[in-house]
Scaffold this motif. Structure first.
Motif, short mmCIF file in Angstrom:
data_model
loop_
_atom_site.label_atom_id
_atom_site.label_comp_id
_atom_site.label_asym_id
_atom_site.label_seq_id
_atom_site.Cartn_x
_atom_site.Cartn_y
_atom_site.Cartn_z
N PHE A 44 -53.23 -4.30 37.77
CA PHE A 44 -52.83 -3.71 36.49
C PHE A 44 -53.23 -2.24 36.50
N ASP A 45 -52.31 -1.38 36.09
CA ASP A 45 -52.56 0.06 36.07
C ASP A 45 -52.11 0.61 34.72
N VAL A 46 -52.99 1.32 34.04
CA VAL A 46 -52.63 1.89 32.74
C VAL A 46 -51.63 3.03 32.90
N VAL A 47 -51.47 3.53 34.13
CA VAL A 47 -50.46 4.56 34.40
C VAL A 47 -49.23 3.85 34.98
N PRO A 48 -48.18 3.68 34.20
CA PRO A 48 -47.01 2.94 34.66
C PRO A 48 -46.11 3.78 35.56
N ARG A 49 -45.22 3.11 36.27
CA ARG A 49 -44.15 3.79 36.99
C ARG A 49 -43.04 4.04 35.99
N ILE A 50 -42.78 5.28 35.69
CA ILE A 50 -41.77 5.61 34.68
C ILE A 50 -40.51 6.11 35.39
N ILE A 51 -39.40 5.46 35.07
CA ILE A 51 -38.11 5.83 35.65
C ILE A 51 -37.20 6.27 34.51
N SER A 52 -36.62 7.44 34.63
CA SER A 52 -35.74 7.94 33.57
C SER A 52 -34.47 7.10 33.50
N SER A 53 -33.75 7.20 32.38
CA SER A 53 -32.51 6.44 32.22
C SER A 53 -31.48 6.85 33.27
N ARG A 54 -31.47 8.13 33.63
CA ARG A 54 -30.53 8.59 34.66
C ARG A 54 -30.87 7.96 36.02
#
Length: 204
Positions: free
Chosen positions: A69-79
């Motif tokens: 578990f990581d409080v820093v997520p992998r963020i992927i833009s909608s594009r």
């Protein structure tokens, strides 16, 4: 090509945060570090209590491990996500087309692209399925595609899990825990919901 082990999801190759992380970075910087550590420990305790673990194949000891578990997520833009969806959909359609061919005309074998022994001697190959066409010609309904980012606009597939893609359950549980731990974060940032995942048909 950038070594994916060295690529920083939040900052990329520079000192400024990447655009998809703008709102999250602002929230993260405003939080107390000790509090975030406590919340992370709390999340791991919840995973341990409800038994969210995964198996490590090939290891005799400690075969069951706690989901990381990581409080820093992998963020992927909608594009970026739209681009990935197109590629993954194409990939899964190709897998089902391959399986249909294997259990019917076997043109890929006759063309010499895949050795016959590689199919016939595979434990997953079922001779009883030869000539059988499942509804919609879909042989694998849920595929876990492991993707890694190797650069700002570069993604690579590590493997395809078409037998038991248990990572789907990890994704759903991880989101549930994140929602419980940091409701204010999701109130500030527009994140695509995943709760309806089991009901969606991504091949259509």
């Amino acid at each position: 090509m950038t070594d994916f082990m060295n690529f920083d999801e939040m900052f990329g190759t520079g000192e400024q945060h990447r655009e998809p992380y703008r709102d999250y970075h602002q929230w993260f910087e405003s939080q107390d570090g000790a509090w975030l550590h406590r919340k992370s420990d709390e999340a791991e305790t919840v995973f341990r209590k409800i038994g969210i673990t995964f198996s490590v194949y090939g290891e005799e000891e400690a075969s069951e491990r706690l989901i990381p578990f990581d409080v820093v997520p992998r963020i992927i833009s909608s594009r970026e996500w739209s681009r990935l969806v197109r590629g993954i959909r194409q990939r899964v359609q190709a897998m089902n087309a391959f399986l249909y061919d294997v259990y019917h005309r076997q043109e890929i074998i006759r063309a010499g692209r895949v050795p016959a022994a590689l199919i016939a001697e595979n434990d997953a190959f079922l001779p009883q399925m030869i000539g059988v066409s499942p509804p919609g010609n879909v042989y694998t309904h849920v595929v876990g595609v492991d993707i890694v980012r190797t650069g700002e606009n570069e993604f690579h597939v590590l493997e395809d899990n078409a037998r038991t893609p248990s990572g789907v359950s990890y994704m759903l549980e991880n989101r549930e825990i994140m929602l419980q731990m940091f409701p204010e974060l999701f109130a500030q940032i527009n994140v695509q919901a995943v709760g309806n995942y089991p009901k969606r048909n991504f091949l259509v």
